[in-house]
Design a protein around this motif. Structure first.
Motif, mmCIF file in Angstrom:
data_model
loop_
_atom_site.group_PDB
_atom_site.id
_atom_site.type_symbol
_atom_site.label_atom_id
_atom_site.label_comp_id
_atom_site.label_asym_id
_atom_site.label_seq_id
_atom_site.Cartn_x
_atom_site.Cartn_y
_atom_site.Cartn_z
ATOM 1 N N MET A 1 0.749 17.002 -18.446
ATOM 2 C CA MET A 1 1.145 15.759 -17.762
ATOM 3 C C MET A 1 -0.078 14.910 -17.360
ATOM 4 S SD MET A 1 3.490 15.547 -14.326
ATOM 5 C CE MET A 1 4.658 16.838 -14.683
ATOM 6 N N LEU A 2 -1.196 15.604 -17.030
ATOM 7 C CA LEU A 2 -2.405 14.889 -16.579
ATOM 8 C C LEU A 2 -3.616 15.257 -17.441
ATOM 9 C CD1 LEU A 2 -1.885 15.444 -12.731
ATOM 10 C CD2 LEU A 2 -1.447 13.340 -13.998
ATOM 11 N N GLN A 3 -3.345 15.615 -18.700
ATOM 12 C CA GLN A 3 -4.402 16.106 -19.587
ATOM 13 C C GLN A 3 -5.589 15.144 -19.667
ATOM 14 O OE1 GLN A 3 -3.906 19.187 -20.802
ATOM 15 N NE2 GLN A 3 -6.042 19.094 -21.450
ATOM 16 N N GLY A 4 -6.777 15.668 -19.326
ATOM 17 C CA GLY A 4 -8.006 14.883 -19.471
ATOM 18 C C GLY A 4 -8.245 13.840 -18.399
ATOM 19 N N LYS A 5 -7.344 13.718 -17.425
ATOM 20 C CA LYS A 5 -7.533 12.729 -16.347
ATOM 21 C C LYS A 5 -8.588 13.238 -15.369
ATOM 22 C CE LYS A 5 -3.742 10.092 -17.201
ATOM 23 N NZ LYS A 5 -3.820 8.751 -17.737
ATOM 24 N N ASN A 6 -9.356 12.324 -14.795
ATOM 25 C CA ASN A 6 -10.333 12.678 -13.766
ATOM 26 C C ASN A 6 -9.776 12.290 -12.401
ATOM 27 O OD1 ASN A 6 -12.113 13.507 -15.757
ATOM 28 N ND2 ASN A 6 -13.103 11.496 -15.896
#
Ligand SMILES: NC(=O)c1ccc[n+]([C@@H]2O[C@H](COP(=O)([O-])OP(=O)(O)OC[C@H]3O[C@@H](n4cnc5c(N)ncnc54)[C@H](O)[C@@H]3O)[C@@H](O)[C@H]2O)c1
Length: 258
Positions: A1-6
């Motif tokens: 759902m939040l893959q790769g988000k910082n």
């Protein structure tokens, strides 16, 4: 759902903040943890064990001192080229009758609950604007929609957090940046345990009686857990909520319906 988000999560050593950060990491995000508590490094290790691929950074700082924000921003920039999510979660409660609230206590509550939320968001939003996208989630409270006889300063600070949320939503929506507030009800953390203990002393009731007073007003008939809040925070900060902006959403089992 939040893959790769910082993502940045403040007040993430324990309680709701830790659980929000854990859910983010499990959903594939990289996370910066910021907390006053020097054991924040231990929380970072725990989160790393949840997902070895995620980049986890911990910063130990007192967020009630807005003068430290430039240092915090520099440190974040050393680790991440961009910021997608900011969760302003760090907060304090002081269980005090209105007649006992001092200017010092008022300022302590407002500094961490409101002032830092505003000034940290003001800086982070500049980084989000570079990518024309982002999500800010501010931890308010159902107390910010009502009042609290044993925490008038807390309730006022959380009402102001909702106002700041709506201002950011209006100002920065045009840059693809969504800003929302999450309003927990009664969530079992060390904050709520100390409120129950302090109210018990102030009202001359047992802690069981104070807890029952809460339960009587919660249709789901149970206190919330940090997981209840963390999982919803992950949804609000994900693209599944791409059209949610400027809202103050309760996570409270029906304790508050406005
Ligand atoms: N627990 C509830 O029932 C409830 C209800 C409504 C809203 N909230 C809000 O949710 C947020 C989290 O609450 P919680 O119950 O997890 O609280 P908690 O006390 O368990 O955790 C708060 C975290 O913030 C950190 N913190 C406090 N002051 C700080 C400072 N000056 N600088 C850096 N870090 C600091 C603490 O070290 C801790 O890790 C707060 O904003 C609170 O007001 C909680």
């Amino acid at each position: 759902m939040l893959q790769g988000k910082n993502a940045i999560v403040t007040g993430s050593y324990q309680g709701i903040g830790k659980e929000v950060a854990s859910k983010f990491v499990l959903e594939g995000a990289n996370v910066v943890l910021i907390d006053l508590n020097e054991k924040i490094t231990e929380t970072a290790l725990e989160l790393q064990n949840l997902n070895g691929e995620a980049k986890i950074v911990s910063i130990q700082k007192d967020l009630s001192n807005v003068g430290l924000i430039p240092e915090i921003i520099d440190e974040i920039k050393q680790h991440f080229n961009s910021v997608d999510i900011l969760v302003n979660n760090a907060g304090i409660y002081r269980t005090e009758n209105i007649s006992d609230i001092t200017e010092e206590s008022w300022d302590q509550v407002f500094n961490i609950n409101l002032k830092t939320t505003f000034f940290l968001s003001k800086e982070i939003v500049k980084l989000m604007m570079e990518n024309e996208s982002g999500c800010i989630l501010n931890l308010s409270s159902v107390a910010g929609k009502k009042g609290r006889p044993y925490g008038a300063h807390y309730a006022a600070s959380k009402a102001a957090v909702i106002s700041v949320t709506k201002s950011f939503a209006e100002a920065y929506g045009q840059y693809g940046i969504r800003t929302n507030a999450l309003c927990p009800g009664i969530i079992r953390t060390s904050m709520i345990e100390s409120i129950i203990n302090n109210r018990s002393a102030l009202e001359n009731k047992t802690t069981g009686e104070i807890e029952q007073q809460y339960l009587d007003k919660i249709p789901l008939n149970k206190l919330g857990t940090p997981e209840d809040v963390g999982q919803f925070a992950a949804v609000i900060c994900s693209d599944y909520s791409s059209y949610i902006n400027g809202q103050a959403i309760n996570v409270c089992g029906g304790f508050e319906t406005d």
